[in-house]
Structures are given as C-alpha cells and as structure tokens.
Design a protein around this motif. Structure first.
Motif, mmCIF file in Angstrom:
data_model
loop_
_atom_site.group_PDB
_atom_site.id
_atom_site.type_symbol
_atom_site.label_atom_id
_atom_site.label_comp_id
_atom_site.label_asym_id
_atom_site.label_seq_id
_atom_site.Cartn_x
_atom_site.Cartn_y
_atom_site.Cartn_z
ATOM 1 N N ALA A 185 -13.636 6.443 10.129
ATOM 2 C CA ALA A 185 -14.127 6.033 11.962
ATOM 3 C C ALA A 185 -14.669 7.469 12.562
ATOM 4 O O ALA A 185 -14.910 8.410 11.753
ATOM 5 C CB ALA A 185 -12.343 6.085 12.142
ATOM 6 N N GLY A 186 -14.907 7.142 13.690
ATOM 7 C CA GLY A 186 -15.770 7.787 14.669
ATOM 8 C C GLY A 186 -17.109 8.741 14.266
ATOM 9 O O GLY A 186 -17.724 7.162 13.975
ATOM 10 N N ASP A 187 -17.622 9.395 14.451
ATOM 11 C CA ASP A 187 -18.586 9.886 14.511
ATOM 12 C C ASP A 187 -19.543 9.382 13.048
ATOM 13 O O ASP A 187 -20.841 8.779 13.209
ATOM 14 C CB ASP A 187 -19.240 11.308 14.606
ATOM 15 N N VAL A 188 -18.904 8.793 12.085
ATOM 16 C CA VAL A 188 -19.201 8.707 10.513
ATOM 17 C C VAL A 188 -20.297 7.326 10.600
ATOM 18 O O VAL A 188 -20.067 7.041 10.116
ATOM 19 C CB VAL A 188 -19.129 9.649 9.438
ATOM 20 N N ALA A 189 -19.110 6.796 11.177
ATOM 21 C CA ALA A 189 -19.260 5.314 11.121
ATOM 22 C C ALA A 189 -20.304 4.547 11.930
ATOM 23 O O ALA A 189 -20.372 4.399 12.811
ATOM 24 C CB ALA A 189 -17.529 3.964 11.968
ATOM 25 N N ALA A 190 -20.867 3.745 11.163
ATOM 26 C CA ALA A 190 -21.725 3.122 11.603
ATOM 27 C C ALA A 190 -21.334 1.106 11.672
ATOM 28 O O ALA A 190 -21.143 1.059 10.631
ATOM 29 C CB ALA A 190 -23.350 3.392 10.397
ATOM 30 N N ILE B 80 -9.638 6.292 4.591
ATOM 31 C CA ILE B 80 -9.783 6.688 5.791
ATOM 32 C C ILE B 80 -10.852 7.807 5.562
ATOM 33 O O ILE B 80 -10.569 8.844 5.060
ATOM 34 C CB ILE B 80 -9.264 6.420 7.538
ATOM 35 N N ILE B 81 -12.162 6.975 5.827
ATOM 36 C CA ILE B 81 -13.307 8.609 6.112
ATOM 37 C C ILE B 81 -13.196 8.473 7.745
ATOM 38 O O ILE B 81 -13.961 7.567 8.669
ATOM 39 C CB ILE B 81 -15.063 8.034 5.632
ATOM 40 N N ALA B 82 -13.108 10.066 7.719
ATOM 41 C CA ALA B 82 -13.583 10.433 9.712
ATOM 42 C C ALA B 82 -13.730 11.954 9.230
ATOM 43 O O ALA B 82 -13.510 12.595 10.747
ATOM 44 C CB ALA B 82 -11.833 9.809 10.212
ATOM 45 N N THR B 83 -14.510 12.386 8.563
ATOM 46 C CA THR B 83 -15.636 13.385 8.295
ATOM 47 C C THR B 83 -16.308 14.193 9.950
ATOM 48 O O THR B 83 -16.442 15.301 9.406
ATOM 49 C CB THR B 83 -15.880 13.950 7.596
ATOM 50 N N GLY B 84 -16.770 13.212 10.852
ATOM 51 C CA GLY B 84 -17.451 13.723 11.655
ATOM 52 C C GLY B 84 -19.026 14.229 11.689
ATOM 53 O O GLY B 84 -19.506 14.180 10.129
ATOM 54 N N CYS B 85 -19.574 15.311 12.130
ATOM 55 C CA CYS B 85 -20.366 15.781 12.016
ATOM 56 C C CYS B 85 -19.833 17.585 12.195
ATOM 57 O O CYS B 85 -19.409 17.973 12.634
ATOM 58 C CB CYS B 85 -21.173 15.344 13.669
ATOM 59 N N MET C 106 0.929 -1.271 -0.299
ATOM 60 C CA MET C 106 -0.198 0.108 -0.033
ATOM 61 C C MET C 106 1.036 1.115 0.142
ATOM 62 O O MET C 106 1.992 1.628 0.622
ATOM 63 C CB MET C 106 -0.914 -0.229 1.042
ATOM 64 N N ARG C 107 0.652 1.857 -0.853
ATOM 65 C CA ARG C 107 1.463 3.790 -1.518
ATOM 66 C C ARG C 107 0.826 4.872 -0.474
ATOM 67 O O ARG C 107 1.436 5.518 0.209
ATOM 68 C CB ARG C 107 2.016 3.593 -2.521
ATOM 69 N N ARG C 108 -0.320 4.900 -0.534
ATOM 70 C CA ARG C 108 -0.641 6.100 -0.053
ATOM 71 C C ARG C 108 -1.923 5.989 0.440
ATOM 72 O O ARG C 108 -3.057 5.833 -0.449
ATOM 73 C CB ARG C 108 -1.069 7.097 -1.530
ATOM 74 N N LEU C 109 -1.951 6.606 1.690
ATOM 75 C CA LEU C 109 -3.503 6.486 2.627
ATOM 76 C C LEU C 109 -3.824 7.365 2.653
ATOM 77 O O LEU C 109 -2.962 8.585 3.189
ATOM 78 C CB LEU C 109 -3.087 5.896 4.114
ATOM 79 N N VAL C 110 -4.892 7.934 2.325
ATOM 80 C CA VAL C 110 -5.570 8.959 2.480
ATOM 81 C C VAL C 110 -6.971 9.692 4.046
ATOM 82 O O VAL C 110 -7.572 8.261 3.727
ATOM 83 C CB VAL C 110 -6.526 9.742 1.092
ATOM 84 N N ILE C 111 -6.337 10.775 4.326
ATOM 85 C CA ILE C 111 -7.382 10.431 5.840
ATOM 86 C C ILE C 111 -8.015 11.606 4.838
ATOM 87 O O ILE C 111 -7.918 12.670 5.734
ATOM 88 C CB ILE C 111 -6.817 10.393 7.138
ATOM 89 N N VAL C 112 -10.119 11.523 5.004
ATOM 90 C CA VAL C 112 -10.354 12.421 5.322
ATOM 91 C C VAL C 112 -10.815 12.536 6.215
ATOM 92 O O VAL C 112 -12.003 11.906 7.138
ATOM 93 C CB VAL C 112 -11.258 12.310 3.950
ATOM 94 N N GLY C 113 -10.870 14.099 6.904
ATOM 95 C CA GLY C 113 -11.255 14.622 8.382
ATOM 96 C C GLY C 113 -10.078 14.646 8.851
ATOM 97 O O GLY C 113 -9.605 13.217 9.562
ATOM 98 N N ALA C 114 -9.545 15.532 10.166
ATOM 99 C CA ALA C 114 -8.667 16.324 10.306
ATOM 100 C C ALA C 114 -8.578 16.314 11.488
ATOM 101 O O ALA C 114 -7.991 17.292 12.226
ATOM 102 C CB ALA C 114 -7.674 17.608 9.797
ATOM 103 N N SER C 115 -9.686 15.697 12.662
ATOM 104 C CA SER C 115 -10.030 15.890 14.066
ATOM 105 C C SER C 115 -9.080 14.794 14.536
ATOM 106 O O SER C 115 -8.590 13.801 13.947
ATOM 107 C CB SER C 115 -11.043 16.464 13.792
ATOM 108 N N LEU C 116 -9.739 13.977 15.777
ATOM 109 C CA LEU C 116 -8.906 12.992 16.551
ATOM 110 C C LEU C 116 -8.711 11.651 15.798
ATOM 111 O O LEU C 116 -8.252 11.486 15.756
ATOM 112 C CB LEU C 116 -10.416 12.986 17.804
ATOM 113 N N GLY C 117 -10.081 11.695 15.744
ATOM 114 C CA GLY C 117 -10.477 10.517 14.809
ATOM 115 C C GLY C 117 -9.132 10.514 13.700
ATOM 116 O O GLY C 117 -8.914 8.821 13.463
ATOM 117 N N GLY C 118 -9.540 11.102 12.775
ATOM 118 C CA GLY C 118 -8.260 11.448 11.843
ATOM 119 C C GLY C 118 -6.890 11.705 12.044
ATOM 120 O O GLY C 118 -6.014 10.749 11.709
#
Lengths: 411, 62
Positions: free
Chosen positions: A270-275, A100-105, A1-13
């Motif tokens: 991860a976080g608020d958005v994850a069900a 990784i999707i961590a965009t919260g609320c 795996m080369r490139r990890l993108v994390i959307v959401g730059a709060s605690l979970g991200g």
C-alpha cells in the motif's frame, strides 16, 4: 487468518489496520514502524508546520481505540517468506499469516562535498520539519536545491516567513512532472513572490565555516550565500529490507489491482511502495506517492488481506494530489507526468483560476488546476479511464459551470 | 447521525465529494457545503469520507 502484520506505521499502515478491524478481523495486528511516532500526517510538514500556523500535536492522525501491537522505532530489516517472518532491527522477528508492506519513501540523499555540514536539511519526517522550522526561525537566507513539490512549497513557506530564498534546479522548469508548458507559470509565481529562481543549474559543493554551512557553489560557477540549505531532491523507496525476499521490486513492490503482490498472495502492499496497474497508464504497474493514494490503498489492503485472493476488490480511484504555494491551490488528477502535452481547457477572464488537460495522443490522462477546486469533481468522473480529449471538450462546452473559455489556444 | 466539518481546516480537496456527492458539494466559491443530518444507514460512507479527508476536517457524531 490469525495474525496480520503491517510494516510501515504511517498513513497507509494505519488505514490498513483500521479497515481490517472494521471488516471484522479479530486476530492480532502488529504495526511495525521505522519512526518512533504514532502515525501522523505529512502534508503540513512543508507548509503549516513550518509557518507555525499548525503545531506538532495537530499532525497526529486519529488512532482512537485501535487494537494493535505497536512496534515503533524498529525498522524491518528482512523478509523471510519461507518461514513467514519479518526480521526487525532489534534482532527480534515477527511471524505473520498475512503481511501488508507500507514502508513508503525517504528523502533522496545527496553525498556531494559539504553534505554533512550543520544547517543542511532534508524534509520527510516530523523531526526533519521541526529542525527545518528552527532553522527558518534563526536564518535570513535559505537555499533550496530542487524545485519539485517539496522545494516549491518550502520556498513559499519561507517567503511568507520573510526569508530571502534562492531556489535552484538543474531542470529548465519548476514542478517538472507538470511538463514544460506550465513551467513558465510556476516560475513566474515564485519570482513574483521574490524567490531568486535559478534554473538549469545544479549544486557542486556546500562550503562551511566552523562546521556550519555558509554558502553553496553552483555548477555554473556562481556562489550563493546561505544560513540554511534544504536538499529537496525527491525520494527513494524504503524497500531495501525486501532485497532477497523474491518479491518483484521494480518499479516498486509489484502488485495486481487488488494490491496483492504478484509473487505471494499472502503479501499485499500500500502507498508509495506499491506499483499497481493503473488504467490511466495503460495498465502498467505504477507507483503513486500521494497522500490520498496511501489512504485509499491502506483502506483497501486492510480489507483485502482478510479475504481469499479471488474475493479481493480492485483499486480504481484516479490519483489525486495538491500543492499549496502562496495563494495558489494547485490540484491534479490522474497522471500528469505521463502526458505528452498540456492544453488549457478553462480559465476565468482574470486568469487566476484555470484547469489544463494533460494529454497523450488524443486522450486525457489527467488535469492540473489552480484555484479551481469546485471543477475537480467533474473531471474526476471523466478520469476513471483516459477519455478522448475531444469528448471532454464537447462535454465541457455544454457545462454551464465551467470557468470560461481560455483566451489563447494553448497554455 | 450528524456530520461536522471544521471549515477552518477544510481546504476544498473534494475527497468527501467523491465519496458521497449527495451529502457533500463544492459551491461556486470553492467552499464546501454539506448536509449535517445524515441517516444512520450512511455511516460507512460517512466514515469513508472522514478517512478520505486529507485535512482531517470531518467529524461524525451519533
């Protein structure tokens, strides 16, 4: 795996990026954030930051030497899974191998009459807290609409600052997720501290003078004078950008227990958005909007994203959250909102420290405690799956460290 | 390694207790008690405890 993108730059991200590095990921990491700030912690925004006992700088989460490319102040606008790209608001796009999707609320908006007047606030981000803090310093009368956790915490903070506070909610009780049985306790706590608590009534309109809010008209025809208004109506998910992506988005980004989206093994949440399937909710995909869940999810998602799906591990920790109001530290484990009834389990003779079980059928799905921190590790061990309440009572009776038997049979 | 907890920040959430109950405990007064000197092979645990603290009260020192 080369490139990890994390959307959401709060605690979970942030925790996801840190744990990916700790687990040995030496490829690129891109952190995309809607806000222009480096990651910060939100719990003080309704409490210490408002009261002035904590400064803005102290809210920053430690980032250290973390090797990531920050794309801050640029919200993601779309996800193209076919081309494996995240589109950003500035027109650029970011390719990913794993995402990784961590965009919260965000704060739930209110669009009624007067919503855009000056002096009308919501509270979610750092800017919101700074603006509300300024308002509390220059106001005498605060109206809070919504007696959930944010509304109740701000009510307590504002009373400690000496403001006149009116707290309004359409529900019959404050802190509704804890059920009606405990509602009287929370209502009494706020009234004892001088809050003008109006339950079963909503807001019809905000009315201003020279563009500034000056009073609110309630649904029962009464009027509340106020210099500042906080709309604390809950939150909505930041998943708009995922529309059309093919990911399942109800009740959130639907994942398996390893936080992997059911639609795409290269995408985790991860976080608020994850069900995520939760043992305490009979395995139903459940969203949990707690600080600790965001931290735990982030940590696990960062590690799991590096692995093949079959090697990923599951999230199993029971939800935990807290709320500080006046001299009460309220703590909860599990899923109080899913309970059918509340039963008091232990309490000091003075009644100032107690723990209640949140029960559905004959099983305990969670607990709520007040000023009973030392009892929580015991309940945490009980709540990896929903235990029979009778068994909890038996074990509790044999525990010399319990606070004491409750005087009455129920809460 | 040394484990420092800033007791001005600690609010007895017990997240560290959940991670490492042999190192961290909550006393009868709800205040945290912990072992300051921790063997180096527990570093991952201690980092997890520090990360789990909602108050960011735990600091590790080599």
């Amino acid at each position: 795996m080369r490139r990890l993108v994390i959307v959401g730059a709060s605690l979970g991200g942030l925790r996801a990026a840190q744990s990916a590095r700790t687990a040995g990921h030496d490829g690129g990491i891109v952190m995309v954030g809607r806000e222009s700030h480096l990651p910060y912690t939100r719990p003080p925004l309704s409490k210490e930051l408002l009261k002035g006992t904590q400064e803005i700088e102290d809210s920053a989460l430690a980032v250290g030497e973390l090797d990531v490319e920050w794309r801050l102040g640029v919200p993601a606008t779309a996800l193209d899974r076919e081309r494996r790209r995240v589109h950003l608001a500035d027109g650029t796009d970011v390719p990913y191998d794993r995402l990784i999707i961590a965009t919260g609320c965000r704060a739930r908006p209110w669009t009624g009459p007067g919503a855009t007047l000056a002096g009308v606030h919501t509270l979610r981000d750092l800017e919101d807290a700074v603006a509300l803090r300024e308002a509390l310093r220059s106001s005498g009368r605060l109206l809070i609409v919504g007696a959930g956790f944010i509304g109740c915490e701000v009510a307590a903070s504002a009373r400690e600052l000496g403001l006149d506070v009116t707290l309004v909610d359409i529900a019959a009780h404050p802190l509704l997720p804890f059920g009606p049985e405990l509602g009287e306790r929370w209502a009494a706590m706020h009234r004892d501290h001088g809050v003008d608590l109006r339950l079963g009534v909503g807001i019809a309109a905000l009315v201003g003078r020279d563009g500034r809010v000056s009073r609110a008209e309630l649904t029962d025809g009464t009027t509340i004078e106020a210099d500042a208004v906080l709309l604390a109506l809950g939150s909505v998910l930041n998943t708009d950008w995922l529309a059309g992506s093919g990911l399942e988005l109800n009740p959130g980004v639907v994942c398996d227990a390893t936080l992997t989206t059911v639609a795409d093994p290269d995408i985790l949440a991860a976080g608020d958005v994850a069900a995520v399937p939760l043992a305490l909710a009979a395995g139903a995909p459940t969203r949990v909007e707690h600080w600790t869940t965001a931290a735990e999810h982030g940590q696990l998602a960062g590690r799991n994203a590096l692995l093949d799906p079959a090697d990923r591990s599951a999230h199993t920790t029971p939800p935990y959250f807290w709320s500080d109001q006046y001299d009460a530290k309220i703590q909860a484990l599990g899923c109080p909102a899913l309970a059918e009834r509340i039963e008091l389990l232990e309490q000091t003779p003075e009644g100032d420290r107690w723990v209640a079980a949140c029960v559905a059928g004959e099983r305990m799905l969670g607990i709520v405690g007040v000023n009973a921190a030392r009892r929580l590790p015991w309940y945490r061990r009980q709540l990896t799956s929903p235990p029979p309440l009778a068994q909890v009572r038996d074990e509790l009776a044999a525990d010399p460290k319990r606070l004491g038997a409750p005087a009455e049979a129920s809460a | 390694m040394k484990v420092h907890v800033d007791m001005n920040l600690c609010q007895s959430h017990g997240e560290c207790v959940a991670v490492a109950p042999d190192i961290f405990q909550l006393g009868d007064d709800d205040l945290l008690v912990w072992q300051e000197d921790v063997p180096d092979d527990r570093r991952a645990d201690m980092q997890e405890a520090a990360n789990a603290c909602p108050m960011m009260a735990i600091r590790l020192e080599d």
